[in-house]
Design an enzyme around this catalytic site. Structure first.
Site, mmCIF file in Angstrom:
data_model
loop_
_atom_site.group_PDB
_atom_site.id
_atom_site.type_symbol
_atom_site.label_atom_id
_atom_site.label_comp_id
_atom_site.label_asym_id
_atom_site.label_seq_id
_atom_site.Cartn_x
_atom_site.Cartn_y
_atom_site.Cartn_z
ATOM 1 N N LYS A 49 0.857 -1.194 0.248
ATOM 2 C CA LYS A 49 -0.084 0.033 0.083
ATOM 3 C C LYS A 49 0.926 1.212 -0.179
ATOM 4 O O LYS A 49 0.574 2.283 -0.711
ATOM 5 C CB LYS A 49 -0.921 0.033 1.340
ATOM 6 C CG LYS A 49 -1.924 -0.872 1.180
ATOM 7 C CD LYS A 49 -2.845 -1.188 2.457
ATOM 8 C CE LYS A 49 -3.751 -2.081 2.202
ATOM 9 N NZ LYS A 49 -4.610 -2.455 3.527
ATOM 10 N N GLN A 93 -5.055 -1.319 9.792
ATOM 11 C CA GLN A 93 -4.758 -2.536 9.244
ATOM 12 C C GLN A 93 -5.508 -3.592 10.071
ATOM 13 O O GLN A 93 -5.221 -3.676 11.440
ATOM 14 C CB GLN A 93 -3.280 -2.937 8.824
ATOM 15 C CG GLN A 93 -2.942 -4.058 7.934
ATOM 16 C CD GLN A 93 -3.587 -4.007 6.618
ATOM 17 O OE1 GLN A 93 -3.948 -3.233 6.202
ATOM 18 N NE2 GLN A 93 -3.884 -5.280 6.001
ATOM 19 N N ASP A 116 -11.241 2.896 4.061
ATOM 20 C CA ASP A 116 -11.713 1.451 3.960
ATOM 21 C C ASP A 116 -13.014 1.328 3.698
ATOM 22 O O ASP A 116 -13.689 0.323 3.273
ATOM 23 C CB ASP A 116 -11.218 0.825 5.266
ATOM 24 C CG ASP A 116 -9.920 -0.082 5.122
ATOM 25 O OD1 ASP A 116 -9.722 -0.520 4.106
ATOM 26 O OD2 ASP A 116 -9.503 -0.057 6.259
HETATM 27 N N1 GUN Z 1 -6.974 -6.571 6.188
HETATM 28 C C1 GUN Z 1 -7.262 -7.602 5.134
HETATM 29 N N2 GUN Z 1 -7.942 -6.773 4.139
HETATM 30 C C2 GUN Z 1 -8.026 -5.476 4.627
HETATM 31 C C3 GUN Z 1 -8.536 -4.549 4.064
HETATM 32 O O1 GUN Z 1 -9.271 -4.109 3.129
HETATM 33 N N3 GUN Z 1 -8.478 -3.155 4.998
HETATM 34 C C4 GUN Z 1 -7.959 -3.214 6.294
HETATM 35 N N4 GUN Z 1 -8.039 -2.025 7.024
HETATM 36 N N5 GUN Z 1 -7.433 -4.444 6.809
HETATM 37 C C5 GUN Z 1 -7.364 -5.233 6.127
#
Ligand code: GUN
Length: 284
Positions: A49, A93, A116
């Site tokens: 990311k 996350q 998100d």
């Molecule tokens: N962990 C796995 N997928 C995601 C996601 O799309 N967003 C977040 N914040 N954590 C994750």
């Protein structure tokens, strides 16, 4: 046909990069990712990311905290980011350590900065058909589907999995496109029969190679959200929820794992960050 998520995500990132270049005064959107603990998959996701965010011109910062951080301290960190005018997107996350209440943490994030799309305000806006921050993975799946079939009206869509992150928002996006949507899950009877009726099948369950060729019809488009680590001949491999080798020659289109939904998820996070930036700029 293989639906090339890597290529389509690259095109989306190019568009985001060019849009960011056009922002007044060389302004840049800011994204802060909070990473807690040492969860191995999360480390990789967050690294990717950060890399792609910086590539398109987003100021990306990762705040790392020890597994032992208290819920209150984490909330205070989020509140600081809510009030920081250089931060437009906040992503915590997941998964979080067990002593931290995930729902309370998500609700601490300013909904406009919730890239998100997990905050109940965004969930509600999406299901009401209002403008919303849409969760990145289903949004990425939606773009892949639209690339292959621009008009989805009247098609049968089957979503396998009912999570808040994937299945439920995926269903909302497809409903908005006038699909007839069925969500199937672990308690559903006759999953295979229902899948066979799908013009579009989205698999988001986290079960390696679950969907086989006799589950789907020849004209179906299959989107595979799964990221499952399995061992084959002593080697670690990542496979999806769909048995790709079994299905690929049968169906009209399928997204591979890796190189399908994964890159789209990240590109959609960048798009959401730019969207948050634009909303906040208008608000000030
Ligand atoms: N962990 C796995 N997928 C995601 C996601 O799309 N967003 C977040 N914040 N954590 C994750």
């Amino acid at each position: 046909m293989i639906i090339d998520g890597k290529k389509i995500a690259g095109e989306l990132r190019d568009k985001i990069k060019s849009d960011i270049k056009k922002l007044p005064n060389n302004n840049k959107p800011g994204l802060t990712v909070i990473l807690i603990g040492e969860h191995p998959a999360s480390q990789i996701y967050v690294r990717n990311k950060e890399k792609f965010a910086n590539e398109v011109g987003i100021n990306s910062i990762v705040l790392r905290f020890d597994e032992s951080i208290s819920e209150e301290d984490l909330k205070n960190e989020i509140k600081k980011l809510n009030n920081d005018s250089n931060v437009h997107g906040i992503l915590v996350q997941l998964p979080l350590p067990k002593h931290i209440n995930q729902k309370d943490i998500i609700q601490t994030i300013d909904p406009v900065k919730d890239v998100d799309g997990f905050h109940p305000i965004n969930v509600g806006n999406l299901s009401s058909g209002n403008d919303a921050m849409v969760p990145c993975t289903p949004l990425g799946c939606y773009y892949l589907i639209k690339k292959v079939i621009p008009n989805l009206s009247g098609l049968n869509a089957v979503v396998i999995g009912r999570s808040n992150i994937n299945g439920k928002p995926m269903a909302q996006l497809l409903l908005k496109e006038n699909c007839t949507v069925t969500i199937v899950h672990s308690k559903t009877k006759n999953i295979e029969e229902i899948c066979k009726n799908g013009d579009i099948v989205i698999a988001a369950v986290g079960k390696a190679k679950m969907v086989k060729s006799d589950w789907v019809k020849d004209t179906a488009i299959i989107i595979d959200v799964g990221i499952n680590r399995i061992e084959i001949n002593g080697k670690n491999k990542i496979v999806g929820d769909v048995d790709f080798d079994d299905i690929q020659d049968k169906v009209k289109g399928i997204s591979p794992v890796p190189g399908g939904v994964g890159p789209m998820t990240i590109a959609c996070l960048l798009e959401n960050t730019l969207k948050a930036y634009k909303k906040i700029s208008k608000r000030i």
